[in-house]
Write a protein that holds these residues in place. Structure first.
Motif, mmCIF file in Angstrom:
data_model
loop_
_atom_site.group_PDB
_atom_site.id
_atom_site.type_symbol
_atom_site.label_atom_id
_atom_site.label_comp_id
_atom_site.label_asym_id
_atom_site.label_seq_id
_atom_site.Cartn_x
_atom_site.Cartn_y
_atom_site.Cartn_z
ATOM 1 N N GLU A 175 0.841 -1.209 0.000
ATOM 2 C CA GLU A 175 0.000 0.000 0.000
ATOM 3 C C GLU A 175 0.872 1.253 0.000
ATOM 4 N N LEU A 176 1.896 1.215 0.844
ATOM 5 C CA LEU A 176 2.784 2.375 0.966
ATOM 6 C C LEU A 176 3.463 2.678 -0.367
ATOM 7 N N GLN A 177 3.920 1.632 -1.027
ATOM 8 C CA GLN A 177 4.633 1.808 -2.288
ATOM 9 C C GLN A 177 3.723 2.439 -3.353
ATOM 10 N N LEU A 178 2.499 1.946 -3.395
ATOM 11 C CA LEU A 178 1.517 2.439 -4.364
ATOM 12 C C LEU A 178 1.253 3.933 -4.158
ATOM 13 N N ILE A 179 1.072 4.310 -2.906
ATOM 14 C CA ILE A 179 0.711 5.685 -2.572
ATOM 15 C C ILE A 179 1.899 6.622 -2.767
ATOM 16 N N ALA A 180 3.073 6.178 -2.354
ATOM 17 C CA ALA A 180 4.277 7.004 -2.515
ATOM 18 C C ALA A 180 4.547 7.232 -4.000
ATOM 19 N N HIS A 181 4.312 6.201 -4.787
ATOM 20 C CA HIS A 181 4.498 6.305 -6.227
ATOM 21 C C HIS A 181 3.530 7.329 -6.817
ATOM 22 N N TYR A 182 2.301 7.313 -6.344
ATOM 23 C CA TYR A 182 1.283 8.259 -6.818
ATOM 24 C C TYR A 182 1.689 9.701 -6.495
ATOM 25 N N LEU A 183 2.207 9.924 -5.296
ATOM 26 C CA LEU A 183 2.650 11.273 -4.925
ATOM 27 C C LEU A 183 3.773 11.752 -5.839
ATOM 28 N N ASN A 184 4.722 10.869 -6.093
ATOM 29 C CA ASN A 184 5.822 11.247 -6.978
ATOM 30 C C ASN A 184 5.308 11.613 -8.361
ATOM 31 N N LEU A 204 2.270 12.805 -9.123
ATOM 32 C CA LEU A 204 1.603 14.108 -9.052
ATOM 33 C C LEU A 204 2.622 15.244 -9.030
ATOM 34 N N ASP A 205 3.699 15.002 -8.297
ATOM 35 C CA ASP A 205 4.749 16.013 -8.193
ATOM 36 C C ASP A 205 5.396 16.240 -9.571
ATOM 37 N N GLN A 206 5.684 15.141 -10.254
ATOM 38 C CA GLN A 206 6.302 15.262 -11.581
ATOM 39 C C GLN A 206 5.386 15.964 -12.564
ATOM 40 N N GLU A 207 4.066 15.765 -12.397
ATOM 41 C CA GLU A 207 3.091 16.438 -13.276
ATOM 42 C C GLU A 207 2.823 17.866 -12.825
ATOM 43 N N ASP A 208 3.553 18.324 -11.828
ATOM 44 C CA ASP A 208 3.417 19.704 -11.317
ATOM 45 C C ASP A 208 2.035 19.991 -10.757
ATOM 46 N N GLN A 209 1.447 19.024 -10.098
ATOM 47 C CA GLN A 209 0.079 19.197 -9.586
ATOM 48 C C GLN A 209 0.051 19.741 -8.157
ATOM 49 N N LEU A 210 1.218 19.864 -7.526
ATOM 50 C CA LEU A 210 1.234 20.385 -6.159
ATOM 51 C C LEU A 210 1.356 21.907 -6.209
ATOM 52 N N GLN A 211 0.652 22.568 -5.273
ATOM 53 C CA GLN A 211 0.679 24.032 -5.257
ATOM 54 C C GLN A 211 1.123 24.561 -3.915
ATOM 55 N N LYS A 212 1.686 25.737 -3.943
ATOM 56 C CA LYS A 212 2.150 26.384 -2.721
ATOM 57 C C LYS A 212 0.991 26.495 -1.737
ATOM 58 N N ALA A 213 1.218 26.048 -0.496
ATOM 59 C CA ALA A 213 0.147 26.059 0.505
ATOM 60 C C ALA A 213 -0.044 27.452 1.094
ATOM 61 N N GLY A 214 -1.296 27.747 1.469
ATOM 62 C CA GLY A 214 -1.611 29.021 2.098
ATOM 63 C C GLY A 214 -1.899 28.858 3.577
ATOM 64 N N ILE A 215 -2.363 29.913 4.197
ATOM 65 C CA ILE A 215 -2.622 29.901 5.639
ATOM 66 C C ILE A 215 -4.028 30.437 5.894
ATOM 67 N N GLY A 216 -4.765 29.767 6.800
ATOM 68 C CA GLY A 216 -6.089 30.259 7.182
ATOM 69 C C GLY A 216 -7.144 29.887 6.168
ATOM 70 N N SER A 217 -8.424 29.907 6.553
ATOM 71 C CA SER A 217 -9.463 29.484 5.620
ATOM 72 C C SER A 217 -10.142 30.672 4.962
ATOM 73 N N ILE A 218 -10.210 31.818 5.614
ATOM 74 C CA ILE A 218 -10.875 32.974 5.010
ATOM 75 C C ILE A 218 -9.832 33.966 4.503
ATOM 76 N N ASP A 219 -8.937 34.370 5.386
ATOM 77 C CA ASP A 219 -7.846 35.243 4.968
ATOM 78 C C ASP A 219 -6.756 34.418 4.316
ATOM 79 N N TYR A 220 -7.097 33.706 3.241
ATOM 80 C CA TYR A 220 -6.157 32.804 2.612
ATOM 81 C C TYR A 220 -5.023 33.590 1.963
ATOM 82 N N HIS A 221 -3.840 33.319 2.387
ATOM 83 C CA HIS A 221 -2.712 33.922 1.690
ATOM 84 C C HIS A 221 -1.507 32.991 1.755
#
Ligand code: OGA
Ligand code: NI
Length: 195
Positions: A20-29, A31-48
């Motif tokens: 299971e771990l291998q499958l999931i770790a592979h999926y993350l890699n 997504l990362d290679q496809e540039d699907q990860l985005q810079k995280a923000g802070i807060g739910s309303i004052d999102y920045h």
């Protein structure tokens, strides 16, 4: 369950099977290679986005969009059942994202509950870092004891803690650091912004 209730946090090693771990770790890699990860923000309303506070990149997961994640969501459902039964919680939904902390990033000390939206009951962080070494640092620091405890983000480790009261921090990491971070919620996710 007892440890979570008594100490406010619990560490569970070997959470998934090796397959299971291998499958999931592979999926993350992937997504990362496809540039699907985005810079995280802070807060739910004052999102920045503020890299002085947190430096991770994220991808929100859902069972429908990411069916390959079902082994993880199945395990989470089992945990929710146990928590509701034995800790008398009323968890009704959850939210999860992949997180990648590039080398040189961190997340300053914080609480996971938003001021505007306080439905996060339990925080869950699952680490996928093969061959993590002490000199990589990037520990999860939990401020429940004096001195606070440092938890290395080692492969296949799950850490759970109470979202409303446990202050925590991600220390500066010297290697890329991967995890699935999520929250167990006590009301439907979609209503969160209205309360
Ligand atoms: C968070 C967080 C901890 C970790 O995303 O809110 O505190 O160890 N993550 O990644
Ligand atoms: Ni946090």
């Amino acid at each position: 369950m007892d440890e979570l209730a008594d100490k406010g946090y619990v560490i569970i090693d070997h959470f998934l099977s090796a397959e299971e771990l291998q499958l999931i770790a592979h999926y993350l890699n992937q997504l990362d290679q496809e540039d699907q990860l985005q810079k995280a923000g802070i807060g739910s309303i004052d999102y920045h986005v503020d890299k002085e506070i947190r430096g991770d990149f994220i991808y929100w997961l859902s069972p429908l969009k990411d069916p390959i994640m079902s082994p993880y969501f199945d395990k989470v459902d089992q945990l929710i059942e146990l928590l509701n039964r034995y800790c008398f919680l009323s968890i009704s939904s959850s939210e999860f994202h992949f997180a990648l902390y590039p080398k040189g990033s961190f997340y300053q000390k914080h609480l996971d509950q938003f001021k505007e939206r306080n439905n996060r009951l339990i925080s869950m962080v699952f680490y996928m870092n093969e061959n993590w070494k002490p000199e990589d640092e990037g520990e999860l620091m939990i401020y429940q004891t004096e001195p606070p405890i440092k938890i290395p983000p080692i492969n296949n480790r799950l850490v759970m803690f109470k979202s409303d009261s446990v202050e925590h921090e991600v220390l500066l990491t010297h290697a890329n650091r991967k995890s699935i971070t999520g929250w167990l919620l006590h009301q439907p996710n979609g209503l969160g912004y209205l309360t």
